[in-house]
Design a protein around this motif. Structure first.
Motif, PDB file in Angstrom:
ATOM      1  N   GLY A 179       0.832  -1.204   0.000  1.00 30.14           N
ATOM      2  CA  GLY A 179       0.000   0.000   0.000  1.00 30.14           C
ATOM      3  C   GLY A 179       0.865   1.251   0.000  1.00 30.14           C
ATOM      4  O   GLY A 179       0.543   2.251  -0.639  1.00 30.14           O
ATOM      5  N   SER A 180       1.987   1.181   0.718  1.00 34.31           N
ATOM      6  CA  SER A 180       2.912   2.308   0.713  1.00 34.31           C
ATOM      7  C   SER A 180       3.605   2.423  -0.636  1.00 34.31           C
ATOM      8  O   SER A 180       3.764   3.509  -1.186  1.00 34.31           O
ATOM      9  CB  SER A 180       3.960   2.127   1.825  1.00 34.31           C
ATOM     10  N   ALA A 181       3.996   1.274  -1.191  1.00 35.41           N
ATOM     11  CA  ALA A 181       4.768   1.291  -2.435  1.00 35.41           C
ATOM     12  C   ALA A 181       3.909   1.729  -3.626  1.00 35.41           C
ATOM     13  O   ALA A 181       4.311   2.577  -4.424  1.00 35.41           O
ATOM     14  CB  ALA A 181       5.356  -0.095  -2.684  1.00 35.41           C
ATOM     15  N   VAL A 182       2.715   1.151  -3.733  1.00 35.53           N
ATOM     16  CA  VAL A 182       1.881   1.442  -4.906  1.00 35.53           C
ATOM     17  C   VAL A 182       1.103   2.729  -4.662  1.00 35.53           C
ATOM     18  O   VAL A 182       0.326   2.825  -3.720  1.00 35.53           O
ATOM     19  CB  VAL A 182       0.890   0.284  -5.160  1.00 35.53           C
ATOM     20  N   LEU A 232      10.313  15.413   3.225  1.00 35.71           N
ATOM     21  CA  LEU A 232      10.525  16.108   1.960  1.00 35.71           C
ATOM     22  C   LEU A 232       9.642  15.528   0.857  1.00 35.71           C
ATOM     23  O   LEU A 232       9.055  16.265   0.054  1.00 35.71           O
ATOM     24  CB  LEU A 232      12.013  15.991   1.577  1.00 35.71           C
ATOM     25  N   ILE A 233       9.533  14.216   0.837  1.00 37.46           N
ATOM     26  CA  ILE A 233       8.703  13.581  -0.196  1.00 37.46           C
ATOM     27  C   ILE A 233       7.239  13.989  -0.007  1.00 37.46           C
ATOM     28  O   ILE A 233       6.567  14.393  -0.951  1.00 37.46           O
ATOM     29  CB  ILE A 233       8.827  12.048  -0.157  1.00 37.46           C
ATOM     30  N   LEU A 234       6.782  13.919   1.249  1.00 35.68           N
ATOM     31  CA  LEU A 234       5.380  14.242   1.486  1.00 35.68           C
ATOM     32  C   LEU A 234       5.067  15.686   1.078  1.00 35.68           C
ATOM     33  O   LEU A 234       3.975  15.983   0.600  1.00 35.68           O
ATOM     34  CB  LEU A 234       5.022  13.999   2.958  1.00 35.68           C
ATOM     35  N   PHE A 270      13.931   3.345  -5.905  1.00 39.42           N
ATOM     36  CA  PHE A 270      13.807   3.667  -4.480  1.00 39.42           C
ATOM     37  C   PHE A 270      12.420   4.227  -4.185  1.00 39.42           C
ATOM     38  O   PHE A 270      11.766   3.854  -3.219  1.00 39.42           O
ATOM     39  CB  PHE A 270      14.855   4.713  -4.079  1.00 39.42           C
ATOM     40  N   PHE A 271      12.009   5.150  -5.042  1.00 34.40           N
ATOM     41  CA  PHE A 271      10.727   5.822  -4.811  1.00 34.40           C
ATOM     42  C   PHE A 271       9.582   4.818  -4.874  1.00 34.40           C
ATOM     43  O   PHE A 271       8.709   4.790  -4.016  1.00 34.40           O
ATOM     44  CB  PHE A 271      10.530   6.915  -5.870  1.00 34.40           C
ATOM     45  N   SER A 272       9.601   3.964  -5.900  1.00 36.05           N
ATOM     46  CA  SER A 272       8.444   3.085  -6.067  1.00 36.05           C
ATOM     47  C   SER A 272       8.426   1.960  -5.032  1.00 36.05           C
ATOM     48  O   SER A 272       7.382   1.372  -4.796  1.00 36.05           O
ATOM     49  CB  SER A 272       8.353   2.548  -7.494  1.00 36.05           C
ATOM     50  N   LEU A 273       9.575   1.662  -4.410  1.00 38.27           N
ATOM     51  CA  LEU A 273       9.557   0.647  -3.351  1.00 38.27           C
ATOM     52  C   LEU A 273       9.487   1.276  -1.958  1.00 38.27           C
ATOM     53  O   LEU A 273       9.579   0.576  -0.952  1.00 38.27           O
ATOM     54  CB  LEU A 273      10.803  -0.237  -3.441  1.00 38.27           C
ATOM     55  N   VAL A 327       0.017   8.252   4.026  1.00 42.73           N
ATOM     56  CA  VAL A 327      -0.073   7.858   5.432  1.00 42.73           C
ATOM     57  C   VAL A 327       1.260   7.236   5.861  1.00 42.73           C
ATOM     58  O   VAL A 327       1.789   7.525   6.937  1.00 42.73           O
ATOM     59  CB  VAL A 327      -1.244   6.860   5.620  1.00 42.73           C
ATOM     60  N   SER A 328       1.816   6.406   4.985  1.00 39.53           N
ATOM     61  CA  SER A 328       3.088   5.758   5.331  1.00 39.53           C
ATOM     62  C   SER A 328       4.218   6.785   5.409  1.00 39.53           C
ATOM     63  O   SER A 328       5.186   6.577   6.123  1.00 39.53           O
ATOM     64  CB  SER A 328       3.418   4.656   4.320  1.00 39.53           C
ATOM     65  N   LEU A 329       4.088   7.885   4.661  1.00 35.91           N
ATOM     66  CA  LEU A 329       5.130   8.923   4.709  1.00 35.91           C
ATOM     67  C   LEU A 329       5.028   9.777   5.967  1.00 35.91           C
ATOM     68  O   LEU A 329       6.027  10.247   6.505  1.00 35.91           O
ATOM     69  CB  LEU A 329       5.008   9.834   3.484  1.00 35.91           C
ATOM     70  N   GLY A 336      18.495  12.060  -1.343  1.00 40.75           N
ATOM     71  CA  GLY A 336      18.064  11.609  -0.014  1.00 40.75           C
ATOM     72  C   GLY A 336      17.804  10.116   0.098  1.00 40.75           C
ATOM     73  O   GLY A 336      18.336   9.450   0.990  1.00 40.75           O
ATOM     74  N   MET A 337      16.996   9.594  -0.806  1.00 30.23           N
ATOM     75  CA  MET A 337      16.650   8.172  -0.679  1.00 30.23           C
ATOM     76  C   MET A 337      17.858   7.267  -0.932  1.00 30.23           C
ATOM     77  O   MET A 337      18.082   6.323  -0.172  1.00 30.23           O
ATOM     78  CB  MET A 337      15.472   7.812  -1.588  1.00 30.23           C
ATOM     79  N   PRO A 338      18.677   7.527  -1.967  1.00 31.36           N
ATOM     80  CA  PRO A 338      19.886   6.692  -2.107  1.00 31.36           C
ATOM     81  C   PRO A 338      20.802   6.795  -0.890  1.00 31.36           C
ATOM     82  O   PRO A 338      21.398   5.798  -0.470  1.00 31.36           O
ATOM     83  CB  PRO A 338      20.565   7.251  -3.359  1.00 31.36           C
TER      84      PRO A 338
HETATM   85  N1  PFF Z   1       6.095   4.551  -3.144  1.00 36.23           N
HETATM   86  C1  PFF Z   1       5.134   5.629  -3.155  1.00 36.23           C
HETATM   87  C2  PFF Z   1       4.579   5.780  -4.532  1.00 36.23           C
HETATM   88  O1  PFF Z   1       5.175   5.207  -5.460  1.00 36.23           O
HETATM   89  O2  PFF Z   1       3.612   6.477  -4.713  1.00 36.23           O
HETATM   90  C3  PFF Z   1       5.722   6.933  -2.710  1.00 36.23           C
HETATM   91  C4  PFF Z   1       6.597   6.810  -1.534  1.00 36.23           C
HETATM   92  C5  PFF Z   1       6.069   6.380  -0.339  1.00 36.23           C
HETATM   93  C6  PFF Z   1       7.917   7.087  -1.650  1.00 36.23           C
HETATM   94  C7  PFF Z   1       6.903   6.223   0.728  1.00 36.23           C
HETATM   95  C8  PFF Z   1       8.753   6.940  -0.589  1.00 36.23           C
HETATM   96  C9  PFF Z   1       8.251   6.510   0.574  1.00 36.23           C
HETATM   97  F1  PFF Z   1       9.070   6.368   1.585  1.00 36.23           F
END
Ligand code: PFF
Length: 456
Positions: free
Chosen positions: A35-38, A113-115, A238-241, A335-337, A400-402
């Motif tokens: 749910g967080s990833a997708v 930052l992402i949120l 990184f972003f998508s996972l 929510v996960s962010l 940041g994520m890397p």
């Molecule tokens: N993975 C989420 C998406 O692809 O929409 C965005 C995301 C959530 C990125 C959580 C990073 C993260 F830590």
């Protein structure tokens, strides 16, 4: 008990109760992590980034990144969560010592930052849901859709109001502790999104000229790859996972002790990748059929999708269902962010949960203002040649994520390896143990540092 509320679990930890709720089942964890990833990453970001970086060859590098470094780091984050039962900052400190708490702080900063820019696109999703309901978005003429989209994102009040609304919805879920309900709903709504995407793909592929888009997406042309596209592919993995932001650490901390980690990783990685592939097949063929430039940027999905809906049977209903399901997917990600930032304030400063959520949501809104205004009022403001939205996105995804991933890899494969490898104790596939370590200890630093160096 099949799921948990992260809210109640953090609260009980605060009250120093030793008992800690768990997912109860592996499926609960996989669904929450998926749910967080997708989310918007797959449907909004993936198609336009592939479009910007030349299609098939980029897709291959992305897939290679997901199924090597991506899965290795997913497993490493789960391991940190499993070994400590804590969220990122505390977990890093417990395992590595005081200095490592910085790694946790950086991952919470990444989430923040992402949120801050994610909520802007979440706001676009709400707006397009409303426009689908009124029928305003169902226009077949892409030139009109283009100008509609540009006018909409340039309006500062609308951009801010919808981003704010998205953040309020996120905060309400986190404060209400209704993650449990959301995760249950995800069991139905995520597959529903996938099925709906398949239906839209059927229409998209039968548009005249769509096959050029399929070829662009699936046939690699390596001449299109550059140092920047390699960095983007890695960042997108990184972003998508949802890596490098402490999220999988926190979710992994609730996994039951006997849950199989490797197959959980493969599940999460596969669902995230499937979502990206479906989104690519949905958007890119239509982009070619409508003669839109594939490198049109962040508006690509929002311009192409309504044009498909306008030309498909029951398009009005499909449009509403699509943006509703997309909004749901975006909320499970946002929510996960929010959660790791809130957990950081609770764990480090013993803030009450409600106060932490409200303060973080307001701070995120303020930090997101430049991103929201960067398509209109502050369109001409540039930092290192990028718009404000772009620079936030770029910093999170490519720096940041890397960096967060590097810390995770170093902690697991170097600092605590003897302990970390025990999580693979019962694995029959012995080759996995050295492979995993090699990816974390050697491949991750080489890939991240080489690509950073090239881009500098
Ligand atoms: N993975 C989420 C998406 O692809 O929409 C965005 C995301 C959530 C990125 C959580 C990073 C993260 F830590």
């Amino acid at each position: 008990m099949s799921d948990i509320s992260l809210a109640s679990s953090h609260a009980s930890r605060n009250a120093a109760e030793p008992a800690r709720a768990g997912w109860g089942s592996r499926a609960g964890f996989v669904l929450a992590a998926a749910g967080s990833a997708v989310g918007l990453g797959a449907v909004w970001k993936f198609p336009y980034v592939v479009g910007k970086h030349g299609g098939g060859a980029f897709l291959l590098v992305y897939l290679a990144s997901v199924f090597t470094l991506g899965l290795a780091l997913l497993l490493a984050e789960m391991t940190i969560g499993r070994l400590t039962g804590r969220s990122a900052t505390t977990a890093f400190r417990m395992l590595g010592g005081r200095a490592w708490a910085w790694a946790g702080r950086i991952s919470a900063l990444n989430a923040f930052l992402i949120l801050a820019f994610y909520c802007v696109v979440g706001g676009w999703t709400i707006a397009y849901l409303l426009r689908s309901i009124t029928g305003e978005a169902l226009v077949a003429d892409t030139a009109r859709l283009h100008s509609q989209f540009n006018t909409f994102i340039a309006d500062p009040w609308e951009a801010l109001a919808f981003a704010g609304l998205f953040l309020v919805a996120t905060a309400v879920v986190v404060i209400g502790g209704v993650q449990k309900g959301i995760e249950r709903a995800g069991k139905i709504l995520m597959p529903a999104l996938f099925v709906l995407m398949l239906m839209v793909i059927a229409r998209s592929l039968t548009l005249p000229g769509a096959m050029d888009g399929v070829a662009y997406f699936l046939m690699p042309d390596f001449a299109q790859l550059s140092g920047e596209s390699l960095l983007q592919a890695l960042g997108l993995a990184f972003f998508s996972l949802s890596l490098g932001a402490g999220i999988i650490i926190a979710y992994g901390s609730y996994l039951p002790k006997d849950a199989p980690l490797v197959s959980s990783c493969v599940w999460v990685g596969s669902m995230a990748t499937l979502a990206c592939l479906l989104a690519g097949l949905m958007v890119l063929p239509a982009v070619f059929a409508f003669g839109l430039p594939p490198d049109a940027g962040p508006g690509l999905t929002f311009i192409a999708m309504p044009a498909i809906f306008a030309q498909m049977p029951f398009g009005h209903a499909v449009a509403i269902a699509f943006f509703l399901l997309l909004l749901f997917a975006a909320l499970t990600s946002s929510v996960s962010l929010l959660e790791p930032v809130v957990a950081f304030l609770i764990d480090e400063y013993a803030w009450p949960r409600r106060r932490a959520v409200v303060v973080v949501a307001i701070a995120t809104f303020v930090a997101g203002i430049p991103a929201a205004l960067s398509f209109g009022a502050w369109k001409d403001v540039e930092v290192f040649g990028r718009s404000l939205f772009d620079i936030m996105d770029y910093t999170a995804m490519n720096i940041g994520m890397p960096l967060g991933g590097l810390f995770v890899a170093a902690l697991v494969s170097w600092r605590i390896w003897p302990q970390a490898r025990t999580v693979l104790g019962g694995m029959r596939a012995r080759w996995l143990v050295p492979t995993w370590r090699g990816m974390c200890l050697v491949l991750t630093p080489i890939a991240v540092l080489a690509i950073w160096y090239q881009n500098l």
